[in-house]
Design an enzyme around this catalytic site. Structure first.
Site: not given
Length: 544
Positions: A151, A169, A240-241, A263-264, A403
């Site tokens: 994602r 990042k 992340e993602d 972080d998301d 984003n």
């Protein structure tokens, strides 16, 4: 650089080591010492001249992807110069090394691939992940940013192309908060991809198979986490993602076992909360009086809603009542208790009311003071939505956080125009200033970069054992307290990105104070925590 730093390197190899290479800045004495005379033109340049040369090169390029590639190549050959460029003008370079440009770079990853960076751990190597992690040359890794590529931003499943996200990042860990780059390791877990076009692309560099799910996937993640603990016991893992189906369970499984965060979920929540604090300084209202409606019901939305609820609880509101002030709206409409498709992490925010399938109607029914877009679907904050918010609020809070820019729920110009200049606006991607009725509004970018680099610096300096939810509330408050009145008067609710390093070191100090207060540090508490943070910050200068 000392002679011991280059032991075992011949001159040719030294010029290809990004950590120690100075390029044209090697002095005449160093060229003789390291045996690199003749391998460079005779002219000796200062770091400032090298930075100026990079600026000139960038000015001759006509699109941001080309600039991204130039900077990526620079990072691969001269790390100090790369960070000197970024840290000299963070506001200008963050959009080039991260969002929005990194989205296009990830989409085209297999077609623009150059020097490899980081580690790629395929699920076909299960049982050997510790061996593969051991191939990384640095043996004291403090930060890993890891993705499985499913994602990526709002772009979906990009497989190994998602590696641009961990790389970007971690570049911001250093450029924005001074975390030394040698302690940072980007990783992609390759478990396949379900994107047919990638599987059919002859240039695709990842496993050519559909994504692995279920027990095999979970065991792969477990092996990865354990291998990190064995090799790098002081390392913090940033997820992340990952898709929601994996992001939430992974965080729940490991957050109380190792030093880790997502972080998301948590970083996005903290920067949104920081925006709330900034917005309330404009409106003059209290956090506990706010009501928020989210467009999108995934891990980002629930993460923000939960952190807002916990912040409200700290200000005296019952946690159940606080959660009741946050509502989620997804493709199937408002999340209500009668729906049978809600995941466990969504249920605390479900409303006990009849279903509503139209977002404008949900606004009219719930009367939110703010709307937050995390849908990754562009233009859903249309004119009817903004006008509905402006009708019930003197200063409606409009946060389209999706984003990259192409996925934003609305533009800054649309929000300000349709609200007649009354919106308190922040977005996930950057937008230019808006001129309306003789006023100039500077849109804020609710970018996680205000949070995760500073959190990383605090964890690095304190060697924290865990990352807790409360740290993100501390970070959010620390971001907001740095916005001065002049900045607020321009409509900007975040500190200017031109002051990013100073902002991050301030946030890191506040988080580090909390880490010491809670007994989570593995180093002794110093008399001056701010001095500790500043002393640990990386500076992009050549050593002798």
């Amino acid at each position: 650089m000392s002679a011991s730093d280059t032991t075992g390197r011949d001159g040719h190899a030294l010029l290809r080591d990004p950590r120690f290479n100075k390029g044209s800045a090697f002095s005449e004495a160093e060229r003789r010492r390291y045996g690199i005379e003749g391998l460079l033109p005779v002219g000796v340049a200062t770091l400032d001249l090298q930075v100026a040369r990079i600026h000139e090169e960038l000015s001759n390029l006509d699109n941001d992807l080309q600039k991204y590639l130039l900077l990526s190549d620079l990072q691969a050959r001269n790390e100090t110069l790369f960070y000197a460029v970024l840290m000299g003008d963070p506001a200008n370079f963050m959009p080039l090394v991260y969002t929005p440009t990194v989205g296009e770079a990830c989409q085209k990853f297999d077609h623009i691939f150059r020097a490899p960076r980081g580690l790629y751990l395929p699920i076909t190597a299960k049982g050997r992940l510790k061996e593969l992690l051991g191939h990384w040359p640095e043996k004291d890794v403090r930060f890993i940013v890891v993705t499985d590529g499913e994602r990526i931003l709002g772009l979906g499943d990009l497989g190994v192309g998602g590696m641009g996200i961990p790389v970007g990042k971690l570049a911001l860990y250093t450029a924005c908060a001074g975390v030394p780059p040698q302690y940072c390791l980007p990783i992609t877990l390759d478990v396949g991809t379900n994107t047919h076009t990638l599987l059919e692309d002859p240039l695709y560099l990842g496993l050519r198979q559909n994504r692995v799910r279920g027990a095999e996937y979970d065991a792969f993640i477990e092996e990865f986490v354990q291998a990190v603990q064995d090799l790098y016991p002081r390392c913090c893992i940033q997820w992340e993602d990952f898709a929601n189906i994996n992001a939430v369970p992974i965080l729940e499984r490991y957050r109380d076992k190792v030093c880790t965060y997502n972080d998301d979920i948590q970083g996005t929540a903290a920067v949104a909360l920081a925006g709330m604090y900034g917005a309330l300084r404009i409106s003059g209202e209290k956090l506990t009086d706010q009501r928020f409606l989210f467009l999108g019901g995934g891990s980002a939305a629930t993460g923000i809603a939960e952190l807002i609820s916990e912040a409200m609880a700290l200000e005296g509101l019952d946690i159940t009542a606080a959660r009741g002030r946050n509502a989620l709206f997804d493709i199937n409409g408002l999340m209500v208790t009668s729906r049978t498709d809600l995941a466990g992490f969504q249920k605390p925010f479900a409303k006990d009311m009849p279903p509503i399938g139209n977002f404008v109607e949900a606004i009219k029914a719930l009367k939110p003071t703010g709307i937050i877009g995390v849908s990754t679907v562009p233009k859903l904050f249309n004119q009817a939505v903004i006008e509905a918010m402006a009708e019930i609020n003197d200063r409606p809070i409009i946060f389209p956080y999706s984003n990259p820019t192409s996925r934003s729920e609305c533009t800054a110009e649309e929000a300000y125009t349709w609200s007649k200049g009354r919106a308190i606006f922040a977005s996930g991607s950057p937008f230019p200033p808006v001129h309306l009725n003789g006023q100039t509004f500077i849109p804020g970018q609710g970018n996680n970069v205000y949070i995760f680099p500073a959190l990383g610096m605090a964890v690095y300096a304190t060697e924290a054992k865990r990352v807790t939810e409360a740290m993100f509330i501390v970070a959010a408050k620390a971001v907001a307290e740095q916005v001065d009145q002049q900045t607020l008067d321009s409509g900007l609710i975040y500190p200017p990105q031109s002051r990013m390093l100073a902002t991050s070191l301030h946030v890191a100090t506040r988080v580090a104070e909390y880490i010491f207060d809670q007994g989570l540090a593995r180093v002794e508490r110093p008399a001056d925590i701010g001095a500790l943070i500043r002393s640990r910050a990386y500076k992009p200068v050549y050593s002798d």
